[in-house]
Design an enzyme around this catalytic site. Structure first.
Site, PDB file in Angstrom:
ATOM      1  N   SER A  54       0.725  -1.212  -0.010  1.00  0.00           N
ATOM      2  CA  SER A  54      -0.029   0.181   0.066  1.00  0.00           C
ATOM      3  C   SER A  54       0.926   1.254  -0.046  1.00  0.00           C
ATOM      4  O   SER A  54       2.066   1.165   0.338  1.00  0.00           O
ATOM      5  CB  SER A  54      -0.775  -0.028   1.075  1.00  0.00           C
ATOM      6  OG  SER A  54      -1.421   1.342   1.525  1.00  0.00           O
ATOM      7  N   TYR A  65      -0.588  -0.457  10.643  1.00  0.00           N
ATOM      8  CA  TYR A  65      -0.890  -0.936   9.270  1.00  0.00           C
ATOM      9  C   TYR A  65       0.365  -0.428   8.126  1.00  0.00           C
ATOM     10  O   TYR A  65       0.771  -1.431   7.483  1.00  0.00           O
ATOM     11  CB  TYR A  65      -2.143  -0.221   8.843  1.00  0.00           C
ATOM     12  CG  TYR A  65      -2.457  -0.300   7.310  1.00  0.00           C
ATOM     13  CD1 TYR A  65      -2.834  -1.685   6.971  1.00  0.00           C
ATOM     14  CD2 TYR A  65      -2.312   0.552   6.348  1.00  0.00           C
ATOM     15  CE1 TYR A  65      -3.208  -1.873   5.417  1.00  0.00           C
ATOM     16  CE2 TYR A  65      -2.591   0.532   5.061  1.00  0.00           C
ATOM     17  CZ  TYR A  65      -2.940  -0.839   4.561  1.00  0.00           C
ATOM     18  OH  TYR A  65      -3.414  -0.804   3.176  1.00  0.00           O
TER      19      TYR A  65
END
Length: 266
Positions: free
Chosen positions: A142, A155
């Protein structure tokens, strides 16, 4: 593609969204597919659709990828197959929150799913590829991997782990005939993201299409180590360019705050 990589592909996180788009893309290219995710009913529905549409074999393995031993179980479930393409797509975070506003178990579960299981997958499924001298591994990461940011602590850290792991494996394996791609995604139109947006009343905005994401990645498996989906320079460096690490972290935090208000995870 079957002659270059092998007859079977595995998609970890393959029940819907980007994962099932990868599975369809593999099947369209003649590769049989193993779908892995928690929800057995959704897996079976996706498997039936792919079998009917593309005429390939599809196997489903219901697993919680954050559970200890999950990847060893996946290896046992596929030990009779020659897996030549492995995509690790699981690992989204639908709930941006400050580090201490999430319980410790949630953080540790994300680390197991996004780091430990990714590393185990690369080790257990990559080793036979290197021994055969052919294969491909895709680790889906990501834009949160580029820098730390408020609300993104665990994350972003896990996605940075995935990115560096992919780049390192590419450096070690590309001369052995095994392609490795760290696929950096932007916000993508998936059922899970839509559920979050609908629950929070956020707007969808400009979202990438899962099918386009998967096709782009499958067309560029050999163009690693890193591919930035939807970017003007897909093999380029961090979008923060020459910013200092401090300024990059502040910029990421501002972006994460704006995305959180819309319910969007990038």
């Amino acid at each position: 593609m079957t002659s270059k990589y092998g007859p079977w592909g595995v998609v970890a996180g393959g029940s819907d969204g980007v994962g099932v788009a990868f599975a369809r893309g593999m099947a369209m290219r003649g590769i049989n597919v193993v779908l892995v995710a928690r929800r057995a009913a959704v897996l079976e529905a996706s498997a039936e659709e792919i079998r009917a549409r593309y005429g390939v074999d599809v196997r489903t393995v219901p697993l919680d990828l954050s559970a200890p031993g999950a990847i060893s179980e996946l290896e046992r479930a596929t030990q009779d197959l020659e897996v030549g393409l492995f995509v690790y797509n699981a690992g989204a975070d639908d709930n941006s929150a400050a580090f201490l506003d999430k319980d410790l178990g949630t953080h540790l579960g994300m680390v197991r799913r996004n780091c430990v299981s990714v590393l185990e997958s690369a080790y257990l499924f990559g080793a036979p590829m290197v021994a055969r001298g052919r294969g491909a591994v895709v680790l889906v990461t990501s834009g949160a991997a580029w820098a730390g940011g408020a609300g993104l602590a665990t994350y972003g850290a896990t996605k940075a782990f995935d990115l560096i792991l992919a780049e390192s494996l590419w450096a070690e394996w590309h001369t052995s005939g095994v392609d490795v791609l760290g696929l950096v995604l932007r916000a993508t139109d998936t059922p899970s993201l839509r559920r979050v947006l609908d629950a929070k009343g956020g707007s969808y905005g400009a979202l990438a299409d899962p099918g386009d994401v998967a096709e782009e990645a499958l067309d560029h498996l050999a163009d690693g180590p890193t591919w930035i989906c939807g970017g003007g320079n897909p093999t380029g460096g961090s979008p923060f360019g020459a910013l200092s690490r401090r300024d990059a972290v502040l910029a990421m935090s501002r972006g994460a705050s704006a995305s959180s208000k819309d319910g969007v995870k990038r």
